[in-house]
Write a protein that holds these residues in place. Structure first.
Motif, mmCIF file in Angstrom:
data_model
loop_
_atom_site.group_PDB
_atom_site.id
_atom_site.type_symbol
_atom_site.label_atom_id
_atom_site.label_comp_id
_atom_site.label_asym_id
_atom_site.label_seq_id
_atom_site.Cartn_x
_atom_site.Cartn_y
_atom_site.Cartn_z
ATOM 1 N N ALA A 90 -7.073 20.913 65.294
ATOM 2 C CA ALA A 90 -8.501 20.710 65.029
ATOM 3 C C ALA A 90 -9.356 21.636 65.883
ATOM 4 O O ALA A 90 -10.343 22.215 65.403
ATOM 5 N N ALA A 91 -8.995 21.814 67.146
ATOM 6 C CA ALA A 91 -9.758 22.711 68.019
ATOM 7 C C ALA A 91 -9.661 24.155 67.532
ATOM 8 O O ALA A 91 -10.647 24.905 67.583
ATOM 9 N N ALA A 92 -8.497 24.549 67.050
ATOM 10 C CA ALA A 92 -8.337 25.904 66.522
ATOM 11 C C ALA A 92 -9.195 26.108 65.280
ATOM 12 O O ALA A 92 -9.793 27.173 65.089
ATOM 13 N N LEU A 93 -9.271 25.101 64.423
ATOM 14 C CA LEU A 93 -10.108 25.210 63.234
ATOM 15 C C LEU A 93 -11.591 25.313 63.600
ATOM 16 O O LEU A 93 -12.333 26.091 63.011
ATOM 17 N N VAL A 94 -12.013 24.544 64.589
ATOM 18 C CA VAL A 94 -13.400 24.615 65.040
ATOM 19 C C VAL A 94 -13.690 25.996 65.616
ATOM 20 O O VAL A 94 -14.741 26.585 65.363
ATOM 21 N N GLU A 95 -12.752 26.547 66.397
ATOM 22 C CA GLU A 95 -12.929 27.889 66.962
ATOM 23 C C GLU A 95 -13.047 28.931 65.848
ATOM 24 O O GLU A 95 -13.851 29.850 65.943
ATOM 25 N N GLY A 96 -12.231 28.794 64.809
ATOM 26 C CA GLY A 96 -12.291 29.738 63.699
ATOM 27 C C GLY A 96 -13.631 29.698 62.989
ATOM 28 O O GLY A 96 -14.214 30.747 62.673
ATOM 29 N N VAL A 97 -14.138 28.512 62.747
ATOM 30 C CA VAL A 97 -15.438 28.374 62.098
ATOM 31 C C VAL A 97 -16.541 28.929 62.990
ATOM 32 O O VAL A 97 -17.466 29.592 62.521
ATOM 33 N N ALA A 98 -16.434 28.686 64.290
ATOM 34 C CA ALA A 98 -17.448 29.196 65.226
ATOM 35 C C ALA A 98 -17.427 30.719 65.259
ATOM 36 O O ALA A 98 -18.488 31.358 65.280
ATOM 37 N N LEU A 99 -16.252 31.319 65.261
ATOM 38 C CA LEU A 99 -16.160 32.772 65.252
ATOM 39 C C LEU A 99 -16.767 33.343 63.973
ATOM 40 O O LEU A 99 -17.508 34.334 64.010
ATOM 41 N N ILE B 65 -19.544 21.705 71.763
ATOM 42 C CA ILE B 65 -19.726 20.256 71.616
ATOM 43 C C ILE B 65 -18.606 19.661 70.776
ATOM 44 O O ILE B 65 -18.032 18.616 71.114
ATOM 45 N N GLY B 66 -18.261 20.325 69.691
ATOM 46 C CA GLY B 66 -17.196 19.827 68.812
ATOM 47 C C GLY B 66 -15.851 19.763 69.502
ATOM 48 O O GLY B 66 -15.122 18.769 69.392
ATOM 49 N N ILE B 67 -15.505 20.814 70.237
ATOM 50 C CA ILE B 67 -14.220 20.820 70.932
ATOM 51 C C ILE B 67 -14.222 19.790 72.058
ATOM 52 O O ILE B 67 -13.200 19.149 72.334
ATOM 53 N N GLY B 68 -15.359 19.609 72.694
ATOM 54 C CA GLY B 68 -15.459 18.568 73.717
ATOM 55 C C GLY B 68 -15.237 17.189 73.144
ATOM 56 O O GLY B 68 -14.553 16.348 73.750
ATOM 57 N N GLN B 69 -15.811 16.938 71.971
ATOM 58 C CA GLN B 69 -15.597 15.643 71.309
ATOM 59 C C GLN B 69 -14.130 15.459 70.929
ATOM 60 O O GLN B 69 -13.562 14.375 71.108
ATOM 61 N N ILE B 70 -13.516 16.518 70.411
ATOM 62 C CA ILE B 70 -12.104 16.432 70.032
ATOM 63 C C ILE B 70 -11.243 16.105 71.247
ATOM 64 O O ILE B 70 -10.386 15.216 71.207
ATOM 65 N N ALA C 224 -24.202 28.613 67.293
ATOM 66 C CA ALA C 224 -22.832 28.428 66.797
ATOM 67 C C ALA C 224 -21.879 28.150 67.951
ATOM 68 O O ALA C 224 -21.008 27.270 67.855
ATOM 69 N N VAL C 225 -22.046 28.865 69.041
ATOM 70 C CA VAL C 225 -21.157 28.671 70.196
ATOM 71 C C VAL C 225 -21.399 27.309 70.843
ATOM 72 O O VAL C 225 -20.451 26.617 71.229
ATOM 73 N N ILE C 226 -22.659 26.915 70.948
ATOM 74 C CA ILE C 226 -22.967 25.600 71.524
ATOM 75 C C ILE C 226 -22.380 24.490 70.647
ATOM 76 O O ILE C 226 -21.788 23.532 71.150
ATOM 77 N N GLY C 227 -22.534 24.621 69.340
ATOM 78 C CA GLY C 227 -21.971 23.624 68.424
ATOM 79 C C GLY C 227 -20.460 23.538 68.525
ATOM 80 O O GLY C 227 -19.889 22.443 68.520
ATOM 81 N N ALA C 228 -19.805 24.690 68.658
ATOM 82 C CA ALA C 228 -18.347 24.687 68.804
ATOM 83 C C ALA C 228 -17.939 24.030 70.115
ATOM 84 O O ALA C 228 -16.957 23.276 70.160
#
Length: 75
Positions: A58-67, A28-33, A22-26
């Motif tokens: 968008a980064a905050a939403l990704v962080e929330g999903v990752a948490l 990668i997602g934030i890096g893409q954003i 989950a952390v790795i996916g987050a």
């Protein structure tokens, strides 16, 4: 008794792997954003404030999903 302890240890291991994924996916997602936002700002500097605002949201939403995913993985 020994089997129960082994199963509990295995359960914890799978939880740790799930949390790590989950952390790795987050990450990668934030890096893409971030990368796409910088690219967009480079193409249209006058839209920098709008792009930056949307990027932060968008980064905050990704962080929330990752948490949430980390919490679920560790349960």
């Amino acid at each position: 008794m020994v089997v129960a302890q082994a199963a509990a240890g295995l359960h914890g291991t799978f939880g740790a792997v799930g949390a790590g994924l989950a952390v790795i996916g987050a990450g990668i997602g934030i890096g893409q954003i971030g990368g796409k936002a910088v690219e967009g700002i480079a193409r249209q500097p006058e839209a920098a404030s709008k792009i930056q605002t949307n990027m932060i949201i968008a980064a905050a939403l990704v962080e929330g999903v990752a948490l949430f995913a980390v919490v679920v993985a560790l349960l």
